[in-house]
Every structure is written in structure tokens, then in C-alpha cells.
Design an enzyme around this catalytic site. Structure first.
Site, PDB file in Angstrom:
ATOM      1  N   GLU A 111      83.637  -8.168  30.023  1.00  0.00           N
ATOM      2  CA  GLU A 111      82.950  -7.975  31.304  1.00  0.00           C
ATOM      3  C   GLU A 111      82.572  -9.327  31.900  1.00  0.00           C
ATOM      4  O   GLU A 111      82.085 -10.212  31.196  1.00  0.00           O
ATOM      5  CB  GLU A 111      81.686  -7.141  31.091  1.00  0.00           C
ATOM      6  N   GLY A 165      73.436   2.697  39.586  1.00  0.00           N
ATOM      7  CA  GLY A 165      72.733   1.461  39.953  1.00  0.00           C
ATOM      8  C   GLY A 165      71.232   1.693  39.871  1.00  0.00           C
ATOM      9  O   GLY A 165      70.773   2.832  39.736  1.00  0.00           O
ATOM     10  N   HIS A 181      68.389   5.623  28.446  1.00  0.00           N
ATOM     11  CA  HIS A 181      68.200   4.862  29.688  1.00  0.00           C
ATOM     12  C   HIS A 181      66.700   4.647  29.904  1.00  0.00           C
ATOM     13  O   HIS A 181      65.884   5.498  29.530  1.00  0.00           O
ATOM     14  CB  HIS A 181      68.815   5.634  30.864  1.00  0.00           C
TER      15      HIS A 181
HETATM   16  P1  FAD Z   1      72.837   7.756  35.810  1.00  0.00           P
HETATM   17  O1  FAD Z   1      73.863   8.208  34.853  1.00  0.00           O
HETATM   18  O2  FAD Z   1      72.721   8.456  37.122  1.00  0.00           O
HETATM   19  O3  FAD Z   1      71.429   7.812  35.052  1.00  0.00           O
HETATM   20  C1  FAD Z   1      70.263   7.238  35.600  1.00  0.00           C
HETATM   21  C2  FAD Z   1      69.021   7.963  35.080  1.00  0.00           C
HETATM   22  O4  FAD Z   1      68.934   9.272  35.655  1.00  0.00           O
HETATM   23  C3  FAD Z   1      69.016   8.194  33.574  1.00  0.00           C
HETATM   24  O5  FAD Z   1      67.682   8.098  33.126  1.00  0.00           O
HETATM   25  C4  FAD Z   1      69.553   9.611  33.403  1.00  0.00           C
HETATM   26  O6  FAD Z   1      69.077  10.236  32.219  1.00  0.00           O
HETATM   27  C5  FAD Z   1      69.034  10.290  34.660  1.00  0.00           C
HETATM   28  N1  FAD Z   1      69.982  11.287  35.218  1.00  0.00           N
HETATM   29  C6  FAD Z   1      71.324  11.140  35.337  1.00  0.00           C
HETATM   30  N2  FAD Z   1      71.871  12.210  35.935  1.00  0.00           N
HETATM   31  C7  FAD Z   1      70.854  13.054  36.211  1.00  0.00           C
HETATM   32  C8  FAD Z   1      70.797  14.332  36.843  1.00  0.00           C
HETATM   33  N3  FAD Z   1      71.896  14.935  37.314  1.00  0.00           N
HETATM   34  N4  FAD Z   1      69.577  14.921  36.964  1.00  0.00           N
HETATM   35  C9  FAD Z   1      68.447  14.321  36.494  1.00  0.00           C
HETATM   36  N5  FAD Z   1      68.461  13.098  35.893  1.00  0.00           N
HETATM   37  C10 FAD Z   1      69.650  12.473  35.754  1.00  0.00           C
HETATM   38  N6  FAD Z   1      74.214  -2.136  37.387  1.00  0.00           N
HETATM   39  C11 FAD Z   1      74.653  -2.784  38.507  1.00  0.00           C
HETATM   40  O7  FAD Z   1      73.906  -2.901  39.482  1.00  0.00           O
HETATM   41  N7  FAD Z   1      75.939  -3.275  38.573  1.00  0.00           N
HETATM   42  C12 FAD Z   1      76.809  -3.169  37.556  1.00  0.00           C
HETATM   43  O8  FAD Z   1      77.954  -3.618  37.649  1.00  0.00           O
HETATM   44  C13 FAD Z   1      76.373  -2.512  36.350  1.00  0.00           C
HETATM   45  N8  FAD Z   1      77.202  -2.346  35.290  1.00  0.00           N
HETATM   46  C14 FAD Z   1      76.785  -1.672  34.175  1.00  0.00           C
HETATM   47  C15 FAD Z   1      77.681  -1.492  33.104  1.00  0.00           C
HETATM   48  C16 FAD Z   1      77.291  -0.806  31.954  1.00  0.00           C
HETATM   49  C17 FAD Z   1      78.281  -0.612  30.833  1.00  0.00           C
HETATM   50  C18 FAD Z   1      75.956  -0.312  31.866  1.00  0.00           C
HETATM   51  C19 FAD Z   1      75.512   0.381  30.605  1.00  0.00           C
HETATM   52  C20 FAD Z   1      75.069  -0.479  32.908  1.00  0.00           C
HETATM   53  C21 FAD Z   1      75.464  -1.146  34.087  1.00  0.00           C
HETATM   54  N9  FAD Z   1      74.610  -1.326  35.173  1.00  0.00           N
HETATM   55  C22 FAD Z   1      75.042  -1.987  36.317  1.00  0.00           C
HETATM   56  C23 FAD Z   1      73.206  -0.834  35.131  1.00  0.00           C
HETATM   57  C24 FAD Z   1      73.074   0.581  35.748  1.00  0.00           C
HETATM   58  O9  FAD Z   1      73.407   0.544  37.112  1.00  0.00           O
HETATM   59  C25 FAD Z   1      71.615   1.033  35.569  1.00  0.00           C
HETATM   60  O10 FAD Z   1      71.338   1.222  34.202  1.00  0.00           O
HETATM   61  C26 FAD Z   1      71.204   2.245  36.395  1.00  0.00           C
HETATM   62  O11 FAD Z   1      69.773   2.336  36.376  1.00  0.00           O
HETATM   63  C27 FAD Z   1      71.730   3.589  35.905  1.00  0.00           C
HETATM   64  O12 FAD Z   1      73.044   3.767  36.220  1.00  0.00           O
HETATM   65  P2  FAD Z   1      73.858   5.018  35.574  1.00  0.00           P
HETATM   66  O13 FAD Z   1      75.174   5.044  36.193  1.00  0.00           O
HETATM   67  O14 FAD Z   1      73.751   4.981  34.114  1.00  0.00           O
HETATM   68  O15 FAD Z   1      72.950   6.219  36.164  1.00  0.00           O
END
Ligand code: FAD
Length: 289
Positions: free
Chosen positions: A24, A113, A153
Site C-alpha cells: 500500500e 472513510g 472498528h
Molecule cells: P464501514 O464498513 O462502513 O464501517 C464503519 C463503521 O460503521 C464500523 O464501526 C461498522 O461496524 C459500522 N457499520 C458498517 N456498516 C453498518 C451498517 N450497515 N449499519 C450500522 N453500522 C454499520 N481511509 C481513508 O480515508 N482513505 C483510505 O485510503 C483508507 N484505506 C484504508 C484501507 C484499509 C485496509 C483499512 C482497514 C482502512 C482504510 N481507511 C482509509 C480507513 C477507513 O476509511 C476508516 O476506518 C473508516 O472509519 C471506516 O471505513 P469502512 O469502509 O471500514 O466503513
């Protein structure tokens, strides 16, 4: 090559070695001026034949520079750009993913995000990443990776509800899970067990970050739920005035950590958070491959 094919159990790692490797990187803070340095570092890492290189989204750098970098990197590597949806409307997301597909890119890491405090940039068309996964699935043939959190998370009340939410991303069409970095393999093995018990069978790619400095360790643990084992804590203290010794300890620790992961049939690959530097990651790879 798409995620499904890369992480197919029967497919040998491109490096001909023990495990599939990916890297990455992030867009350099100084924009285009920093591209050359990044390419030099990646050129060093290229010899490990990464299955893919992923490029973060939204953290620093203008979106114009990010797109230029995406274009340049996808000519050299199997690129998986990240994409976060909280600052984009549906139309903007549709345009972005079309642009990526036009470049011939086959994979994307679909993320929510972090929720911005500034209400003017938070678009609210997508509340969670599972909604983004569904949207991309409907609009494109991109193969979709999603994030997983071995210690939960930071916003999730507990690991169980976080895994239920991970399942929503899987059901929406995700094809691989890239995890948050971790330093405690036992916690990771427990996570894998919970994920598999939840009926999720997708490839899980372990997030690995070299240990570079006390500042870096303090920053990451303040942003996410990541346990720091006693051995690391002790050595951070021991080498607080000796950065080179700390780096050597870090290389040794993370190499041992990776060795403890290789061979576990539930781990489809190691994803290195390179921090745009080749040195430490390549030392670890020399030790483990
Ligand atoms: P989600 O999967 O939507 O989860 C976020 C939170 O909401 C979690 O607590 C989850 O339990 C909860 N949740 C999820 N779906 C639901 C639902 N349907 N109903 C109720 N609650 C729900 N950030 C950046 O800005 N840029 C990047 O390039 C970047 N790359 C990353 C790469 C990796 C491998 C990882 C692990 C993280 C990265 N992040 C990046 C950080 C990420 O954007 C943050 O951790 C963000 O807060 C959560 O994104 P997510 O896609 O995991 O969210």
C-alpha cells in the site's frame, strides 16, 4: 488481474514464494513533485512481484494529483485504488468509478472513510461502506475489496457487531477483505475464527506495518484499535534515543510476526503498509521469503 483470481487458493503467489504479497502506498504530500521518489521506492519493491499495489484515497494530496498518480501506477502495477464515499454524491462516485474502469483498472477497495465534521463536505449519499459496495457492484465489473478490523472498528461497540457489519459488505458483493494493521497474531487468529464462524468465506489479507518510530506507533494507536504487545512497548522505551536500533528491532519483530502468519490456510496474503518507503518492508521480505 481481479481479486478473485489473485487470491484463488489454487493460484501460486506471483513471487513464486510462500505467500502472496501486496503493497500500500499513498499520494505524496508534495503532489506531483513527489511521484519520482515514490516510483524509486516502488522500483525496489517490484522485485518481490506484488500481486497488487494499492493506493490510498483522500488522505492528503489533491484529487487531481491522485488521479495522475493512479494513471501512472496502473501502467506499472496491478493497481487497486482505494475509494471513500462519505465526501461524494452518487453522481460523483459514478463518475469516479467509470474513470477508473476506463483506465483498465480491475479492482477497487471500497471504504466509507471517516465521517467529516464539516457538514458541507459530508454528502450523506452513502452512510456505510456496504452501500458503496452495492452501488459499485451495480454499475461496474470492478472486483471489490473491503476493510476488516481484527480488533474491531473504533466506532463499533464490539467486535461481534463489527463482524455483522462486515457481513453486510460481503453480502453486497465484496470479494476480499484487507485488514487493519495489527501486531498481535493471537488477536488476529481469534478474529479470523469469528469471521469464519459468521459464515464469511472470502480471502482475508493481513495488514502489516513496519515499526519505524515512537511517533508513528503513538499516532496509529490513537487513531484505531490496535494493541501493542509488551515486547514492542519495552523496546520502544529501550530504544527511545536510538532510532536505528528501534528500526532493527522492528524489522526483527515484524519478520517473526509474518512468519507466524505464513502457512495459515485462512490467510490469503500479506498487505504491507509501506509508508512509501522500501527499506524496512524489503528487509522484512528478505527475512521471510
Ligand atoms: P464501514 O464498513 O462502513 O464501517 C464503519 C463503521 O460503521 C464500523 O464501526 C461498522 O461496524 C459500522 N457499520 C458498517 N456498516 C453498518 C451498517 N450497515 N449499519 C450500522 N453500522 C454499520 N481511509 C481513508 O480515508 N482513505 C483510505 O485510503 C483508507 N484505506 C484504508 C484501507 C484499509 C485496509 C483499512 C482497514 C482502512 C482504510 N481507511 C482509509 C480507513 C477507513 O476509511 C476508516 O476506518 C473508516 O472509519 C471506516 O471505513 P469502512 O469502509 O471500514 O466503513
Amino acid at each position: 488481474m481481479k481479486l478473485k483470481e489473485i487470491y484463488n487458493k489454487d493460484k501460486k503467489p506471483l513471487n513464486g514464494e510462500k505467500i502472496k504479497i501486496s503493497f500500500e502506498v499513498f499520494p505524496p504530500k508534495n503532489g506531483e513533485a513527489g511521484f519520482e521518489d515514490l516510483f524509486t521506492e516502488l522500483e525496489i519493491l517490484k522485485k518481490y512481484n506484488p500481486s497488487l499495489v494499492s493506493l490510498t484515497y483522500g488522505a492528503g494530496g489533491s484529487s487531481n494529483d491522485s488521479m495522475k498518480l493512479t494513471e501512472a501506477l496502473c501502467r506499472k502495477f496491478n493497481l487497486m485504488p482505494h475509494f471513500t464515499c462519505v465526501r461524494s454524491s452518487k453522481d460523483e462516485v459514478a463518475r469516479h468509478i467509470k474513470e477508473i474502469e476506463t483506465l483498465g483498472i480491475e479492482n477497487i477497495l471500497a471504504l466509507r472513510g471517516d465521517i467529516p465534521e464539516d457538514k458541507t463536505v459530508y454528502k450523506k449519499d452513502f452512510k456505510y461502506a456496504n452501500e458503496l459496495v452495492s452501488f459499485i457492484r451495480e454499475k461496474t465489473d470492478l472486483s471489490i475489496g473491503v476493510a476488516g478490523y481484527p480488533e474491531g472498528h473504533i466506532d463499533a461497540p464490539d467486535i461481534y457487531s463489527d463482524i455483522e457489519n462486515l457481513k453486510k459488505k460481503v453480502d453486497a458483493g465484496a470479494q476480499a477483505i484487507f485488514t487493519q494493521l495489527f501486531y498481535d497474531n493471537e488477536k488476529f487468529f481469534h478474529y479470523i475464527e469469528l469471521v469464519r464462524n459468521a459464515g464469511i468465506t472470502l480471502p482475508i489479507i493481513a495488514g502489516i506495518m513496519p515499526i519505524l518510530s515512537i511517533k508513528q506507533m503513538t499516532r496509529i494507536t490513537s487513531m484505531a484499535k490496535i494493541s501493542i504487545p509488551e515486547e514492542i512497548k519495552n523496546n520502544l522505551e529501550k530504544f527511545k534515543d536510538s532510532p536505528e536500533d528501534l528500526k532493527s528491532f522492528g524489522i526483527d519483530y515484524v519478520s517473526r510476526q509474518c512468519e507466524g502468519l505464513i502457512g495459515n490456510s485462512n490467510i490469503a496474503g500479506l498487505h504491507f503498509y509501506t509508508l512509501n518507503k522500501a527499506f524496512t518492508t524489503s528487509k522484512i521480505l528478505e527475512n521471510i521469503l
